[in-house]
Design an enzyme around this catalytic site. Structure first.
Site, short mmCIF file in Angstrom:
data_model
loop_
_atom_site.label_atom_id
_atom_site.label_comp_id
_atom_site.label_asym_id
_atom_site.label_seq_id
_atom_site.Cartn_x
_atom_site.Cartn_y
_atom_site.Cartn_z
N CYS A 51 0.80 -1.22 0.00
CA CYS A 51 0.00 0.00 0.00
C CYS A 51 0.84 1.28 0.00
O CYS A 51 0.45 2.27 -0.62
CB CYS A 51 -0.97 -0.01 1.17
N HIS A 103 -5.06 -1.30 -4.75
CA HIS A 103 -5.52 -0.22 -3.89
C HIS A 103 -6.32 0.75 -4.74
O HIS A 103 -5.86 1.20 -5.79
CB HIS A 103 -4.33 0.47 -3.22
N GLN A 140 1.16 -11.20 -3.45
CA GLN A 140 -0.25 -10.83 -3.30
C GLN A 140 -0.78 -10.28 -4.61
O GLN A 140 -0.08 -9.54 -5.31
CB GLN A 140 -0.41 -9.74 -2.23
N HIS A 190 -8.15 -1.22 0.25
CA HIS A 190 -7.12 -2.24 0.05
C HIS A 190 -7.85 -3.53 -0.31
O HIS A 190 -8.81 -3.90 0.39
CB HIS A 190 -6.32 -2.50 1.33
N ASP A 206 -2.45 -7.79 -5.20
CA ASP A 206 -2.78 -6.64 -4.36
C ASP A 206 -3.26 -5.47 -5.21
O ASP A 206 -2.68 -5.18 -6.26
CB ASP A 206 -1.52 -6.24 -3.58
N ARG A 229 7.07 -11.46 5.21
CA ARG A 229 6.58 -11.31 6.58
C ARG A 229 7.26 -12.33 7.47
O ARG A 229 7.46 -13.48 7.08
CB ARG A 229 5.05 -11.49 6.63
N LYS A 288 -12.31 -4.69 7.73
CA LYS A 288 -12.20 -5.44 6.48
C LYS A 288 -13.28 -6.50 6.37
O LYS A 288 -13.85 -6.96 7.35
CB LYS A 288 -10.82 -6.11 6.39
#
Length: 643
Positions: A333, A384, A380, A509, A382, A362, A463
């Protein structure tokens, strides 16, 4: 006093137990299945006197979720009793109920063996046969401390000191006593459907700096039929274990020499992954997303601004370059916000939808790493979305539709939950409430049911979590949709509104698959490695009968490759039956057998993974067969794919 019992008003005598009241109010058959009672929101032992402030009393049965938890917790006590009988020097720690079962951690001088588990289980059965009563007594803290000190149960003393309560409840059946809040089943004779499964290492209190204990896992159910069903499911799960299939199908491996929790993708596995990522990327573009890419490391100051350094630091890796501290990104992000801030945006420019197949790292503890399902380095899907507040509802609903489409493609059923503000978080209550309301409103607008998962949101916003159910009925957390009013504020993200003034955008997100690695692990197990034709790394394999057909087989191979079909040829001088069996073990959808007859006809003899035998087909017909099978899953979903 008069209270409502199982929906009916009942006069309850002073000092009557919950069990006595329910027994009088229910039929013999109904009461037989009751394990504890519920008074309001509190579960009580059947031996407990009905509280004077109780207004409703309900039976909790063995086949209910709460009843199963009680059975599993009671079975953990049953197991601890057996361990203490067989291994008197073992020290007990904690033994909770968990999904589908229970565990108990023990401190013992040597590892428990499979033979030990068999002996423990037999001892548990003896305790069931003796039908011992579970009794509870509440004692002052000093008495509890004295009792467990006399037993040499150091871990119980630590728990007593840590909890710091005035009084403690102690449960006993037979000669075994345990510090426990309860409740429990009335008697051990009710625990007739259990099985010990495995033993593993576990650190005391989950802290790797503490002593390593031995954790014995088991499962327990309300009746033998449900136990048998679950054990069958476990056997099926073993056959489908993605780690086993990953080796068998030569998809991926883990190399300890390179570090734990890092995946090494082999050619076929990398191809499967590429097919999935390619499909998802094309779908993102069709749905109005723009591709972006950020760096792997960002200055520590940025992670401090975002709140990650304060609230997520234990999950991150850090390094230093030119005396400047950097954080290896655990999510994408921050880079996407910096990309948004590259220029001044107008209200007409919104929404901005940025998509990245971003590699993140992570720090997961070694004890929780599990194949592709829990790794330290993963990708991911991912994205945004930065939008105006008046666009937020449509953007959330658009993401939900994308989730529905993807899960439908792979045949997953799913459930959704909204996770709210955790204790460790940033942002104002007002922004959190606005975000939670936006998620609820979107879910209600699309007509999907959801549950509330209190306190499990991201530290910057609430979320929607999507839990998919595979063909074995197991749940996996995949997609997530998060609404964030806080980070746009911290990074001073703005747009110029139609009034000429600066305004703050909202950020969504979202990840549809979540982790690509995790999603692939789930898919491998869901399909047992037999991927759909469009998704299979090898769609067909050519098998010649003898070397006489080798030249024609190589021409056939080239023909299908030019058609865009993923195909291999096994031209070894081996018996055909052997090559067919190998192709079946590799779970290849189509086998093209070529003998003298096929060479003469310029055809292939088609065999299918599922056992169907279309027989002799021309090369064009065989290619069309694979193409049609590849397109079939997309016919009704509004999606398409070609590789």
């Amino acid at each position: 006093m008069q209270i409502e019992v199982a929906g009916k008003p009942v006069e309850v005598a002073e000092g009557a137990s919950c069990g006595e009241v329910l027994k009088e109010s229910l039929s013999k058959k109904q009461f037989k299945n009751v394990v504890v009672a519920r008074c309001g929101e509190t579960l009580l032992d059947l031996s407990t006197t009905v509280p004077t402030d109780c207004t409703t009393l309900e039976p909790v049965t063995a086949d209910s979720p709460e009843g199963l938890d009680v059975i599993r917790h009671s079975t953990a006590h049953l197991m601890a009793e057996a361990v203490k009988k067989l291994f008197p020097t073992a020290k007990v720690t904690i033994g909770p109920a968990v999904d589908n079962g229970f565990y108990y951690d023990f401190d013992y001088e040597r590892p428990f063996t499979p033979e030990d588990l068999e002996a423990i289980e037999k001892e548990m059965q003896r305790s069931v046969g003796s039908d011992q009563e579970f009794s509870c007594r509440v004692v002052p803290a000093e008495q509890a401390r004295s009792e467990f000190k006399e037993q040499g149960e150091d871990y119980k003393l630590e728990l007593i000191d840590e909890l710091g309560e005035d009084n403690y409840s102690i449960y006993q059946h037979g000669e075994f006593t345990d510090l426990c809040r309860g409740p429990h089943v009335p008697r051990t004779g009710m625990l007739k459907a259990f099985k010990l499964l495995s033993v593993a290492g576990a650190y005391w209190r989950g802290d790797e700096n503490n002593k390593q204990l031995q954790r014995i896992y088991g499962t327990a159910w309300g009746n033998p039929k449900e136990l048998k069903k679950y054990l069958h499911q476990l056997e099926e799960a073993k056959k489908r274990d993605h780690r086993k299939l990953g080796t068998q199908l030569d998809l991926f491996s883990f190399q300890e020499a390179g570090g734990a929790g890092m995946v090494y993708w082999h050619p076929k596995g990398a191809l499967v992954r590429t097919i999935l990522e390619d499909f998802v990327t094309k779908e993102q573009i069709k749905r109005g997303y723009e591709l972006v890419r950020g760096p792997q490391i960002l200055k520590r100051e940025l992670w401090e601004t975002s709140g990650h350094y304060e609230n997520y630091r234990e999950n991150m890796y850090f390094t230093e370059i030119d005396e400047q501290a950097y954080g290896v990104k655990p999510m994408n992000c921050l880079a996407h916000m910096l990309i948004y801030n590259r220029k001044l945006m107008s209200y007409r420019d919104l929404p901005q939808r940025y998509f990245e197949l971003g590699v993140v790292h992570r720090h997961e503890k070694s004890g929780v790493l599990h194949g592709l399902l829990r790794v330290r380095s993963f990708t991911q899907d991912d994205a945004h979305i930065l939008c105006r507040p008046d666009q937020l509802q449509d953007e959330i609903k658009g993401v939900i539709k994308w989730v529905q489409d993807l899960m439908g493609l792979f045949g997953f059923s799913y459930s959704m939950e909204i996770s709210t503000r955790p204790e460790k978080s940033i942002g104002s209550d007002e922004d959190w409430n606005r975000a939670i309301d936006a998620l609820k409103e979107a879910m209600e607008a699309v007509g999907l049911p959801y549950e509330i998962n209190e306190g499990d949101g991201a530290f910057y916003g609430p979320k929607i979590d999507v839990k998919v159910t595979d063909c074995l009925g197991r749940e996996w957390q995949c997609s997530t949709i998060q609404v964030d009013f806080t980070l746009p504020e911290r990074f001073d993200l703005t747009y110029i509104g139609d009034d000429g003034e600066k305004h703050r955008p909202v950020m969504v997100h979202r990840a549809i698959m979540g982790s690509v690695e995790r999603f692939l692990g789930i898919l491998i197990e869901h399909y047992a490695g037999a991927f759909p034709v469009w998704f299979a790394p090898v769609q067909a394999k050519i098998l010649n009968v003898t070397d006489d057909q080798k030249e024609f087989a190589e021409k056939v191979l080239q023909f299908f490759r030019e058609k865009g079909i993923r195909i291999e040829a096994d031209l070894r001088n081996e018996k055909l039956g052997y090559k067919v069996r190998e192709a079946q073990l590799e779970k290849i959808p189509y086998m093209f057998v070529i003998g003298d007859k096929e060479v003469e006809a310029g055809c292939v003899n088609v065999r299918m993974r599922g056992g169907d035998d279309p027989g002799l087909l021309s090369l064009e017909e065989a290619a069309a067969l694979i193409k049609d099978a590849s397109e079939e899953p997309f016919k009704n979903g509004g999606m398409s794919y070609s590789f």
